[in-house]
Design a protein around this motif. Structure first.
Motif, PDB file in Angstrom:
ATOM      1  N   MET A  26      37.816  69.164  77.263  1.00 24.88           N
ATOM      2  CA  MET A  26      37.573  67.734  77.066  1.00 24.88           C
ATOM      3  C   MET A  26      38.720  66.899  77.619  1.00 24.88           C
ATOM      4  N   TRP A  53      31.617  66.039  77.798  1.00 25.41           N
ATOM      5  CA  TRP A  53      31.929  66.148  76.374  1.00 25.41           C
ATOM      6  C   TRP A  53      30.717  66.589  75.571  1.00 25.41           C
ATOM      7  N   VAL A  64      30.196  70.315  76.108  1.00 28.87           N
ATOM      8  CA  VAL A  64      31.222  71.106  75.412  1.00 28.87           C
ATOM      9  C   VAL A  64      30.965  71.126  73.910  1.00 28.87           C
ATOM     10  N   LEU A  65      30.687  69.966  73.329  1.00 27.32           N
ATOM     11  CA  LEU A  65      30.445  69.896  71.886  1.00 27.32           C
ATOM     12  C   LEU A  65      29.187  70.668  71.500  1.00 27.32           C
ATOM     13  N   LEU A 104      31.966  61.600  81.844  1.00 28.44           N
ATOM     14  CA  LEU A 104      32.726  61.986  80.654  1.00 28.44           C
ATOM     15  C   LEU A 104      31.799  62.348  79.495  1.00 28.44           C
ATOM     16  N   ILE A 105      30.778  61.538  79.276  1.00 31.18           N
ATOM     17  CA  ILE A 105      29.848  61.794  78.168  1.00 31.18           C
ATOM     18  C   ILE A 105      29.078  63.080  78.399  1.00 31.18           C
ATOM     19  N   ALA A 162      38.381  66.865  81.339  1.00 29.85           N
ATOM     20  CA  ALA A 162      37.250  66.028  81.765  1.00 29.85           C
ATOM     21  C   ALA A 162      37.657  64.589  82.026  1.00 29.85           C
TER      22      ALA A 162
END
Length: 201
Positions: A41, A163, A166-167, A159-160, A44
């Motif tokens: 993150m 992220w 990854v989440l 970015l969103i 990123a």
């Protein structure tokens, strides 16, 4: 009575290389996954910045090219105005937009189109008409701030997406490990119950 450990202490105790013998292999693996996710993150952020910069460069070049191809001519309102009330999304106030047929001449050729005109305009008023290379009406030149907004949008989207992926992966791995732990606990409880006789029918 000892004080409950702080969040930072609890996070430190879950590090994968913790020598605590009570820490299970699945706990170490999950902690490692969370560490790698946090690193991903952070990485990123510059990736999103680079994508936003590339988006700005492309948008700025496109806007400059489009603006240079537009030609402004003077036209005259040749018909009645048609006014429309629109509620602004920013100010939540009612704004009035007006359209009217406009006639113009360019290099000996005349043209007519219905375009947006000032709300206070009247029949016969002169207005500026922007024409595309094919002499069709188009919008006025775009400002450079449009490229900035495009860059911000591209950067945030990248970015969103990173992220979010990854989440989602971390949550999926945590769910799988949690399901495995629950299955192990249930199996162990059954073994204990069989040994003590409490699980006998």
């Amino acid at each position: 009575m000892s004080q409950y450990p702080s969040l930072s202490v609890r996070i430190w105790r879950t590090r994968p290389w913790n020598t605590n013998p009570l820490m299970r292999a699945s706990d170490r693996f999950e902690a490692l996954v969370r560490m790698l996710a946090a690193a991903a993150m952070l990485v990123a952020i510059p990736i999103a910045g680079a994508a936003g910069t590339a988006g700005y460069t492309a948008a700025a070049a496109r806007i400059s090219s489009d603006n240079s191809a537009k030609v402004a001519v003077t036209g005259a309102i040749s018909g009645d105005l048609k006014r429309t009330a629109v509620v602004s999304a920013r100010s939540e106030m009612t704004e009035t937009h007006a359209e009217a047929p406009v006639r113009w001449n360019q290099n000996g050729r005349s043209g007519t189109a219905t375009i947006e005109v000032p709300d206070t305009a009247t029949l016969g008023d002169e207005v500026t008409v922007w024409l595309a290379p094919d002499s069709s009406p188009t919008g006025p030149p775009q400002q450079s701030s449009v490229a900035v907004g495009n860059a911000i949008g591209v950067g945030l989207a990248v970015l969103i997406e990173i992220w979010g992926a990854v989440l989602a992966l971390v949550a999926f791995i945590a769910w799988m490990l949690g399901a495995r732990r629950r299955a192990d606990w249930e199996r162990e409880w059954r073994q204990i119950g069989w040994q003590t006789g409490s699980d006998r029918r």
